[in-house]
Scaffold this motif. Structure first.
Motif, PDB file in Angstrom:
ATOM      1  N   LEU A  34       0.569  -1.428   0.005  1.00  0.00           N
ATOM      2  CA  LEU A  34       0.826   0.373  -0.028  1.00  0.00           C
ATOM      3  C   LEU A  34       1.171   1.282   0.230  1.00  0.00           C
ATOM      4  CD1 LEU A  34      -2.154   1.593   0.253  1.00  0.00           C
ATOM      5  CD2 LEU A  34      -2.517   0.788   2.712  1.00  0.00           C
ATOM      6  N   VAL A 178      -3.321   7.000  -4.180  1.00  0.00           N
ATOM      7  CA  VAL A 178      -3.067   6.097  -3.488  1.00  0.00           C
ATOM      8  C   VAL A 178      -3.119   4.471  -4.522  1.00  0.00           C
ATOM      9  CG1 VAL A 178      -4.219   4.036  -1.663  1.00  0.00           C
ATOM     10  CG2 VAL A 178      -4.331   6.654  -1.063  1.00  0.00           C
ATOM     11  N   VAL A 180      -2.110  -0.332  -4.695  1.00  0.00           N
ATOM     12  CA  VAL A 180      -2.810  -0.911  -3.832  1.00  0.00           C
ATOM     13  C   VAL A 180      -2.233  -2.223  -4.233  1.00  0.00           C
ATOM     14  CG1 VAL A 180      -4.571  -2.253  -2.521  1.00  0.00           C
ATOM     15  CG2 VAL A 180      -4.721   0.128  -1.770  1.00  0.00           C
ATOM     16  N   LEU A 185      -6.066   2.903  -6.906  1.00  0.00           N
ATOM     17  CA  LEU A 185      -6.615   3.488  -6.941  1.00  0.00           C
ATOM     18  C   LEU A 185      -8.029   4.785  -7.643  1.00  0.00           C
ATOM     19  CD1 LEU A 185      -7.354   2.164  -3.037  1.00  0.00           C
ATOM     20  CD2 LEU A 185      -7.165   0.746  -5.003  1.00  0.00           C
ATOM     21  N   TYR A 189      -9.198   6.575  -3.421  1.00  0.00           N
ATOM     22  CA  TYR A 189      -8.700   6.504  -2.794  1.00  0.00           C
ATOM     23  C   TYR A 189      -9.473   5.937  -1.145  1.00  0.00           C
ATOM     24  CZ  TYR A 189      -8.946  10.967  -1.362  1.00  0.00           C
ATOM     25  OH  TYR A 189      -9.609  12.748  -1.280  1.00  0.00           O
ATOM     26  N   PHE A 192      -9.917   2.214  -0.125  1.00  0.00           N
ATOM     27  CA  PHE A 192      -8.548   1.443   0.315  1.00  0.00           C
ATOM     28  C   PHE A 192      -8.915   0.248   0.710  1.00  0.00           C
ATOM     29  CE2 PHE A 192      -8.026   3.629   3.726  1.00  0.00           C
ATOM     30  CZ  PHE A 192      -7.090   2.574   4.490  1.00  0.00           C
ATOM     31  N   TYR A 195      -9.771  -2.741  -1.182  1.00  0.00           N
ATOM     32  CA  TYR A 195      -8.960  -3.072  -2.073  1.00  0.00           C
ATOM     33  C   TYR A 195      -8.309  -4.057  -1.386  1.00  0.00           C
ATOM     34  CZ  TYR A 195     -10.473  -0.069  -5.359  1.00  0.00           C
ATOM     35  OH  TYR A 195     -11.545   0.569  -6.390  1.00  0.00           O
TER      36      TYR A 195
END
Length: 254
Positions: A34, A178, A180, A185, A189, A192, A195
């Motif tokens: 991340l 962001v 992941v 994303l 985001y 998150f 995800y």
């Protein structure tokens, strides 16, 4: 007889090289990468760090996450002297560098995130000039950061974060950016955690289980639109692939 002994030793060697079941199980599934690419005075970034990202340290999701913070955002190197110009002005460059130095000074994620979260909380509350108070609040020695930021070493750290940001594929369009499990994303985001849970290959931790109970569609990951801060210098290059309203940050931070 020699042939039998040879086979016996080969068998012993192969058994020795196989890790015991307990050791294999202890390793567990890989953590989910991340990454947050951000800038210190972007209001959307600050609010995301304080109101959303900090939560994974409380709900336990951090246990399955490999978190990377990259404080650079929409900054640019404009001249041969490697001077960095930041979107929200010189003070943003200062805080970007302070946070880069904090990551370098305290590699422990819990330590440097605690400091950065403290700084960004002050930004959210319009108290950015009080950032040095976070040393005392977090019980940290200020010396390594105070000696780093604004120094040649601090400059190198920020330039390195700039290279990491510029190397993104696809390139970042705005902040917060962001990523992941190597997938950006975009403006979803704030979702998150869903995800991360979807990408994790092991038994879902409690945070993921509760998330799926609250939002049964978590496995589908429903896309929503959140605020972002575009790089003003790049706005004219945006194409029709960017959906939704462009939410720009004015000089007053709104």
């Amino acid at each position: 007889m020699a042939r039998v002994l040879q086979l016996f030793f080969v068998l012993l060697l192969s058994v020795a090289l196989v890790p015991p079941p307990a050791a294999a199980a202890a390793a567990g599934p890989a953590k989910v990468p991340l990454a947050l690419y951000y800038e210190s005075l972007c209001p959307y970034c600050s609010r995301f760090i304080v109101n959303h990202l900090a939560g994974i340290f409380d709900d336990g999701l951090i246990d399955i996450v490999d978190l990377l913070l990259v404080p650079y955002g929409n900054a640019h190197v404009r001249d041969p002297n490697n001077t960095i110009n930041c979107q929200h002005g010189p003070y943003e460059c200062i805080l970007n560098n302070v946070e880069a130095c904090a990551i370098d000074a305290w590699p422990d994620l819990n330590v440097h995130f605690g400091f950065i979260n403290c700084v960004e909380d002050l930004v959210v509350n319009n108290k950015r000039e009080e950032w040095e108070s976070c040393f005392k609040k977090q019980n940290l020695d200020p010396k390594p950061v105070m000696e780093c930021y604004g120094s040649e070493h601090g400059q190198k750290l920020s330039l390195e974060y700039g290279k990491q940001t510029d190397a993104l594929v696809p390139p970042h369009k705005y902040v917060p950016w962001v990523v992941v499990d190597d997938e950006p994303l975009y403006d979803d985001y704030e979702n998150f955690e869903a995800y991360v849970c979807k990408a994790y290959k092991g038994h879902p931790p409690k945070a993921c289980q509760e998330l799926s109970r609250q939002y049964p569609i978590v496995q589908q990951v429903v896309k929503v639109s959140n605020g972002v801060s575009y790089d003003f210098a790049e706005l004219e290059e945006l194409d029709d692939s960017v959906d939704g309203e462009i939410k720009m940050v004015r000089d007053d931070g709104n």
